[in-house]
Design a protein around this motif. Sequence first.
Motif, short mmCIF file in Angstrom:
data_model
loop_
_atom_site.label_atom_id
_atom_site.label_comp_id
_atom_site.label_asym_id
_atom_site.label_seq_id
_atom_site.Cartn_x
_atom_site.Cartn_y
_atom_site.Cartn_z
N LEU A 1 0.80 -1.23 0.00
CA LEU A 1 0.00 0.00 0.00
C LEU A 1 0.84 1.28 0.00
N GLN A 2 2.15 1.15 -0.02
CA GLN A 2 3.00 2.35 -0.05
C GLN A 2 2.81 3.16 -1.32
N ASP A 3 2.62 2.48 -2.45
CA ASP A 3 2.55 3.17 -3.74
C ASP A 3 1.17 3.18 -4.36
N ALA A 4 0.20 2.54 -3.72
CA ALA A 4 -1.15 2.46 -4.29
C ALA A 4 -2.16 2.42 -3.15
N PRO A 5 -3.38 2.92 -3.39
CA PRO A 5 -4.39 2.91 -2.34
C PRO A 5 -5.00 1.53 -2.08
N GLU A 6 -4.80 0.60 -3.04
CA GLU A 6 -5.38 -0.74 -2.93
C GLU A 6 -4.34 -1.75 -3.37
N ALA A 7 -4.48 -2.98 -2.89
CA ALA A 7 -3.61 -4.07 -3.32
C ALA A 7 -4.43 -5.34 -3.44
N MET A 8 -4.16 -6.11 -4.49
CA MET A 8 -4.82 -7.39 -4.70
C MET A 8 -4.10 -8.47 -3.90
N VAL A 9 -4.87 -9.40 -3.38
CA VAL A 9 -4.31 -10.58 -2.73
C VAL A 9 -4.64 -11.76 -3.64
N SER A 10 -3.60 -12.43 -4.11
CA SER A 10 -3.82 -13.56 -5.01
C SER A 10 -3.64 -14.87 -4.25
N VAL A 11 -4.50 -15.80 -4.59
CA VAL A 11 -4.46 -17.14 -4.01
C VAL A 11 -4.29 -18.11 -5.17
N ARG A 12 -3.20 -18.86 -5.14
CA ARG A 12 -2.87 -19.81 -6.21
C ARG A 12 -2.88 -19.13 -7.58
N GLY A 13 -2.35 -17.92 -7.62
CA GLY A 13 -2.22 -17.20 -8.88
C GLY A 13 -3.45 -16.46 -9.36
N LYS A 14 -4.55 -16.54 -8.61
CA LYS A 14 -5.77 -15.84 -9.02
C LYS A 14 -6.10 -14.75 -8.02
N ASP A 15 -6.43 -13.56 -8.53
CA ASP A 15 -6.82 -12.45 -7.65
C ASP A 15 -8.10 -12.82 -6.92
N ARG A 16 -8.07 -12.72 -5.58
CA ARG A 16 -9.23 -13.12 -4.79
C ARG A 16 -9.75 -12.03 -3.87
N PHE A 17 -8.87 -11.18 -3.37
CA PHE A 17 -9.27 -10.18 -2.39
C PHE A 17 -8.58 -8.86 -2.68
N VAL A 18 -9.12 -7.79 -2.11
CA VAL A 18 -8.50 -6.47 -2.20
C VAL A 18 -8.35 -5.95 -0.77
N VAL A 19 -7.18 -5.41 -0.47
CA VAL A 19 -6.95 -4.76 0.82
C VAL A 19 -6.68 -3.29 0.56
N MET A 20 -7.07 -2.48 1.53
CA MET A 20 -6.85 -1.04 1.39
C MET A 20 -6.79 -0.39 2.76
N ASP A 21 -6.26 0.79 2.79
CA ASP A 21 -6.22 1.60 4.00
C ASP A 21 -7.65 1.95 4.39
N VAL A 22 -7.92 2.02 5.67
CA VAL A 22 -9.28 2.26 6.14
C VAL A 22 -9.80 3.63 5.67
N GLU A 23 -8.94 4.62 5.55
CA GLU A 23 -9.38 5.93 5.07
C GLU A 23 -9.84 5.85 3.62
N HIS A 24 -9.15 5.06 2.81
CA HIS A 24 -9.56 4.88 1.42
C HIS A 24 -10.89 4.13 1.36
N TYR A 25 -11.07 3.14 2.22
CA TYR A 25 -12.34 2.42 2.30
C TYR A 25 -13.47 3.38 2.66
N ARG A 26 -13.24 4.22 3.65
CA ARG A 26 -14.28 5.18 4.06
C ARG A 26 -14.63 6.12 2.92
N TYR A 27 -13.61 6.55 2.17
CA TYR A 27 -13.85 7.43 1.03
C TYR A 27 -14.73 6.71 -0.01
N LEU A 28 -14.39 5.46 -0.34
CA LEU A 28 -15.18 4.71 -1.32
C LEU A 28 -16.60 4.48 -0.82
#
Length: 84
Positions: free
Chosen positions: A21-48
């Motif tokens: 999250l240093q360079d982007a507001p969101e990051a994908m979490v991949s499981v076995r090579g497939k994107d499954r989840f998104v993590v983000m800073d709580v402030e970015h979540y509140r904004y969305l």
Amino acid sequence: MGSISANNLKTQGISAIAEALQDAPEAMVSVRGKDRFVVMDVEHYRYLRECELTAALAESQADIAAGRFVKESVDAHIKRLAKL
């Protein structure tokens, strides 16, 4: 958008998320090579979330302005819903 593998997340924990999250507001979490989840800073979540609520309010206001609503009693509303 940054990416974190589930294995990297497992071994590095929260530091893997912080690094992604240093360079982007969101990051994908991949499981076995497939994107499954998104993590983000709580402030970015509140904004969305605020953006979602603002859009929902604008949609409701447009419906009211266009006359796309029903004014009825609770009983009438329940009966109408039961027919759907």
